[in-house]
Motif scaffolding. Sequence first.
Motif, PDB file in Angstrom:
ATOM      1  N   GLN A 408       0.830  -1.204   0.000  1.00 25.65           N
ATOM      2  CA  GLN A 408       0.000   0.000   0.000  1.00 25.65           C
ATOM      3  C   GLN A 408       0.867   1.259   0.000  1.00 25.65           C
ATOM      4  O   GLN A 408       0.658   2.179  -0.800  1.00 25.65           O
ATOM      5  CB  GLN A 408      -0.923  -0.004   1.217  1.00 25.65           C
ATOM      6  N   TYR A 412       1.179   3.664  -3.455  1.00 29.19           N
ATOM      7  CA  TYR A 412       0.650   5.030  -3.400  1.00 29.19           C
ATOM      8  C   TYR A 412       1.769   6.078  -3.460  1.00 29.19           C
ATOM      9  O   TYR A 412       1.585   7.142  -4.054  1.00 29.19           O
ATOM     10  CB  TYR A 412      -0.226   5.220  -2.166  1.00 29.19           C
ATOM     11  N   ASN A 456      -9.336  14.929  -6.243  1.00 27.42           N
ATOM     12  CA  ASN A 456      -8.345  14.031  -5.648  1.00 27.42           C
ATOM     13  C   ASN A 456      -7.372  14.718  -4.682  1.00 27.42           C
ATOM     14  O   ASN A 456      -6.244  14.278  -4.508  1.00 27.42           O
ATOM     15  CB  ASN A 456      -7.545  13.328  -6.754  1.00 27.42           C
TER      16      ASN A 456
ATOM     17  N   ALA B  30     -12.298   3.638  -2.680  1.00 23.00           N
ATOM     18  CA  ALA B  30     -11.019   3.304  -2.049  1.00 23.00           C
ATOM     19  C   ALA B  30     -10.735   4.234  -0.889  1.00 23.00           C
ATOM     20  O   ALA B  30     -11.140   5.396  -0.888  1.00 23.00           O
ATOM     21  CB  ALA B  30      -9.890   3.427  -3.072  1.00 23.00           C
ATOM     22  N   SER B  31     -10.060   3.657   0.096  1.00 21.60           N
ATOM     23  CA  SER B  31      -9.600   4.482   1.208  1.00 21.60           C
ATOM     24  C   SER B  31      -8.094   4.259   1.329  1.00 21.60           C
ATOM     25  O   SER B  31      -7.635   3.126   1.371  1.00 21.60           O
ATOM     26  CB  SER B  31     -10.300   4.043   2.496  1.00 21.60           C
ATOM     27  N   GLN B  32      -7.350   5.336   1.331  1.00 21.42           N
ATOM     28  CA  GLN B  32      -5.890   5.187   1.302  1.00 21.42           C
ATOM     29  C   GLN B  32      -5.274   5.084   2.687  1.00 21.42           C
ATOM     30  O   GLN B  32      -4.224   4.508   2.855  1.00 21.42           O
ATOM     31  CB  GLN B  32      -5.269   6.379   0.578  1.00 21.42           C
ATOM     32  N   HIS B  33      -5.909   5.702   3.666  1.00 31.32           N
ATOM     33  CA  HIS B  33      -5.308   5.725   4.998  1.00 31.32           C
ATOM     34  C   HIS B  33      -6.365   6.063   6.045  1.00 31.32           C
ATOM     35  O   HIS B  33      -7.519   6.373   5.703  1.00 31.32           O
ATOM     36  CB  HIS B  33      -4.158   6.737   5.073  1.00 31.32           C
ATOM     37  N   TRP B  35      -7.041   8.575   8.085  1.00 32.46           N
ATOM     38  CA  TRP B  35      -7.730   9.871   8.096  1.00 32.46           C
ATOM     39  C   TRP B  35      -8.832   9.884   7.043  1.00 32.46           C
ATOM     40  O   TRP B  35      -9.950  10.359   7.277  1.00 32.46           O
ATOM     41  CB  TRP B  35      -6.681  10.964   7.863  1.00 32.46           C
ATOM     42  N   GLN B  36      -8.503   9.340   5.871  1.00 35.88           N
ATOM     43  CA  GLN B  36      -9.485   9.296   4.793  1.00 35.88           C
ATOM     44  C   GLN B  36     -10.618   8.332   5.156  1.00 35.88           C
ATOM     45  O   GLN B  36     -11.782   8.591   4.854  1.00 35.88           O
ATOM     46  CB  GLN B  36      -8.797   8.840   3.505  1.00 35.88           C
ATOM     47  N   PHE B  39     -13.081  10.126   7.186  1.00 29.22           N
ATOM     48  CA  PHE B  39     -13.931  10.973   6.354  1.00 29.22           C
ATOM     49  C   PHE B  39     -15.005  10.154   5.655  1.00 29.22           C
ATOM     50  O   PHE B  39     -16.174  10.551   5.593  1.00 29.22           O
ATOM     51  CB  PHE B  39     -13.084  11.681   5.280  1.00 29.22           C
ATOM     52  N   GLU B 137     -14.681  11.564  -0.648  1.00 24.62           N
ATOM     53  CA  GLU B 137     -13.349  11.004  -0.416  1.00 24.62           C
ATOM     54  C   GLU B 137     -13.158   9.614  -1.025  1.00 24.62           C
ATOM     55  O   GLU B 137     -12.084   9.296  -1.502  1.00 24.62           O
ATOM     56  CB  GLU B 137     -13.093  10.905   1.088  1.00 24.62           C
ATOM     57  N   GLN B 140     -12.037   9.125  -5.065  1.00 25.26           N
ATOM     58  CA  GLN B 140     -10.866   9.764  -5.672  1.00 25.26           C
ATOM     59  C   GLN B 140     -10.254   8.841  -6.732  1.00 25.26           C
ATOM     60  O   GLN B 140      -9.869   7.700  -6.417  1.00 25.26           O
ATOM     61  CB  GLN B 140      -9.836  10.079  -4.598  1.00 25.26           C
ATOM     62  N   ALA B 143      -6.763   7.326  -6.027  1.00 26.23           N
ATOM     63  CA  ALA B 143      -6.802   6.351  -4.929  1.00 26.23           C
ATOM     64  C   ALA B 143      -7.335   5.022  -5.447  1.00 26.23           C
ATOM     65  O   ALA B 143      -6.811   3.952  -5.097  1.00 26.23           O
ATOM     66  CB  ALA B 143      -7.691   6.877  -3.810  1.00 26.23           C
TER      67      ALA B 143
END
Lengths: 468, 295
Positions: A408, A412, A456, B30-33, B35-36, B39, B137, B140, B143
Motif C-alpha cells: 500500500q 501510493y 483528488n 477506495a480508502s488510502q489511509h 484519516w481518509q 472521512f 473522499e 478519488q 486512490a
Amino acid sequence: MLFNSFIFIGLVVATFLFYYTPFLSRFQVVILIVSSLLFYSYNEPILVLLLLFSVSINIVSSYFVVYGKDEYKKRFAIMGVVMNLSILLFFKYSSLFSKTFLSSSSSLGEFLLTLPLPIGISFFTFQGISLVVDVYREKYFNNKEIIPKSFLKHSERVLFFKGFFPQLISGPIVKAHDFLPQIEAKYLNTINWEQVIKNLITGYFLKMVVADNLKDFTFWIAFPYFQSQSTATLLVMLFGYSCQIFADFAGYSLIAIGLAKLFGYNFKDNFNFPYISKSFKEFWKRWHISLSSFLMEYLYIPLGGNKKGKVRTYINLIIVMLLGGLWHGAAWSYAIWGGFHGLTLGLERFIEDKIKIKATIFFNVFKTCFTFGFITLAWLLFKLPNFEHVIEYLKSIFLNSEIELNLQIIIYILLYSAPVILYHFIYLAKSRQTFSQYRRFEYLLYGIMLFLIVVNSGTSGSFIYFQF
Amino acid sequence: MTRKIFFTATILLTTYSIFVSQFAPRWWRASQHQWQDNFIKAQHFLYDNTDSYQSIIIGSSLSSRLIMDSLPKTYNLTLGGQGIVDGLNILSHKSNLPKNIFIEMNLALRPENKEFTTSLNSPIMFYPRKMIASLREDKQPLAILGLIQIVTIMKLKSLGYLNKKNEKKNPDKSSQTNALFPEMLKLQIAAYSKSPDEEDLLKSFNLLTNYVKSMEDRGANIIFFELPVNPQLEKLPYAVAIRDRFYKYFPRSKYKYVSLPDLLEPETSDGIHLKPDEALKYTIYFKDESKNFIR
C-alpha cells in the motif's frame, strides 16, 4: 491561514475586488497591507505586533541610512542588521539555546522554551536585512528614487514590502531591490491571466494532490513505526518524502508567484526543476533560489566568496551552508543537514579542481542520480529531527531486507510521486524540437491537474516550510 | 488557453460524475489511509440513507477493531487517531439519531479535531459532496487506481507469478508487529503513568455532558463501554482517572455501562489496540452484554 483554505480564497477575492475598484486605486498599497495584516493575524493576532516591530526597525534604519548624516549611515545600517538578527535569534533559537546550555528546571530555561515561534519570522527578517543592506550599498538603485522623502510614505512602502501576504510566511524571500521598484499603480488589463492560472493550477496541484497525499504515507518514517518496514519500503518512503518536500514548497512558491502576479507584482522563480541537477552546486542554483541567492549575495560574497584562495572558499561554503541549515530550524539536525551540504559542495569543488572528466550522457545521468540520491538521503534529517532516529532509520534499511513489502505504501508513494518526475521530464523534453508540436495541447495537462485538484486532493496539511 | 483549461476540467468533472453516479461498479471506492477512512465513514453516515441503523458506536481506533459483521444494524463511526468528541459532533449534524449510542470511554480526553470537523461540515463543500458523489473522499480516481494496482499485484502473487523467492524467507506479519510491541508498550506505559491534567478533564467532561444531554433530549439511549487494554495499563493513573470521572459525571445508577470483561486479559498489538483474535472475543462479549441495554 492556509493558501488552500476557503477563508483564504475569500480574502483574496475580496482584496482583488477592492484593489481594482477604480475609485479606490489610490489606496492599492493600503488595501494590500490591510489584507496582509488580516492574513498574518488570523491564527495568532498578538504576533502582528512583532511583525510591526520588526518592520519599524527597518523603516527607521533604512530611512536614516538614506536621509541621515553621512557619518552615521554605517551605524544605522549595522543597527538595522543586528536588530533584525537579534529578533530572529531571540524568538527562533532561544529554545535551542535553552535545551543545549540550560537546565530545563531553571526559570530562564523554562521561559525560553515557552517563547512562541512567530510564523514566517525567518522569511521577513531576511527581507528586512536585504532592505537595509541594499540601501546602504546603493548598488541596485538610486536611493532617493526608491526611498521617498516622506517618512510616512516610506513606512507604508516598507510595511507593504515585508508584509505582502503571498510571500509573508513562507517566501520566496523577495529582495528589496527586486520589489521596491515595482510599487506603482496597477491595472486590471495588465494582468497576464494565462501565467496567473498556470502558476496557481500547478502550485495547488503540487500542494493539494501530490504533497498532501504523499504526507499520509511518508508519515510512517516517524519513529518507531519505520522499524517494522522493509528495506524497499523504507527506501521508497525516503524517495516519497523527497518528492513531497519538493511538491510542498515548490507548490507554495508557485501559488505565491501566481497570487503576486494577480496584484501586478513579479517574484522571481524559487524553484527551477532542482531534481535534474547534475551536481550539488547546480542543485543549490535550482532549489529555494531566493534563499540560496540571498546567502550568496549577503553572506558568501561578504565572507570573501572564492576570491581568497581555495581553502578559504571551502571554509566559506561550509560556513554558509551550516548557517543556511540552522536558518531552517532551531535543532542541531538542521545544522548537520547544512553542514552535510556544505561538505558535499566543498568536496565537489575540490574534486572538480583536481579531476577533469569528459561529460558523456551516461556520466551525466549517473551524476544526476547520485546527486538526487544524496539529497534525498539528507532530507531524512528534516523528517527526523532526532539524530539517533536517523541512525536507526539507516540501520533499518540494512537490517529489514527480510520483512515483507508494504504494498500500500509503495504503490501510493510511487503513484503520487509520478507527477513530480513527470514535471521534471516535461521540462527536459521542452528543450527538444519534437516537443513543440505537443505544446498546443498543453491546456489538456492543466485541465487534468485542475480536475484532480477538485476530485483528488489529499487531506489538508500545513506547508512544511511554515515551521521555518 | 485559460478558457480551454477550464473547459477541459469541466468536461472531465462532468464525465467522471456521470460515470460515478450511473455506471461505476460497486467496488469503485477506495480508502488510502486512516484519516481518509474517517472521512468516508462520516460522509457515508451523513450523506447516505443510514436511518435504518438501530445503534451506533462512537469511539477511536480502539473500537475500530470490533468485528462489525457480528453486530448487525450497528453503524461503526469510530475514528482512528481521533476521539469521541468528533464522533458526537458528526451525530449532532444528523437529523435522525439511531436509538442506541455506544460511547467508548478509553480516549475520552482526545480534543476535537477542528481540521476534521471544519472540513467535514464546511457549508461550501457539504452540499456539493452530498449531491455529487464524485466529490467524496472514497471516489478519488487516483486512490482507486492505486487500489486496482494493489489488488492486481496481490492476485498475481496469489497465482504464484510474483515474488516466490521472497515469500519463503518472509517471516509472518505478526512477528514484525511483535518486534515493535515492547517499544510501543513502553511508550503507552509512560503515557498512562501520568494523571491527566485536571483542566483537560473538566473541559472534556463538560463538553461530553452537553453532547450526552442533547442526545438524550432527542430520545437516544446512551451506553458507555471501555475497551480492554494490556493489563499493565489498565490500573495506571490515566486509565483510572478517566474511568472515575465517567462514573462521577454519568453515575452507574443512572447510566448503562458495558463493564470490562473479567477473563479477557489481552496482550494487544501495541498496548491499547486489540489483536484480531482478541477483538473477536471482545466483540462476542460486547454483543452479549449490550443485549440487556439496547432498545
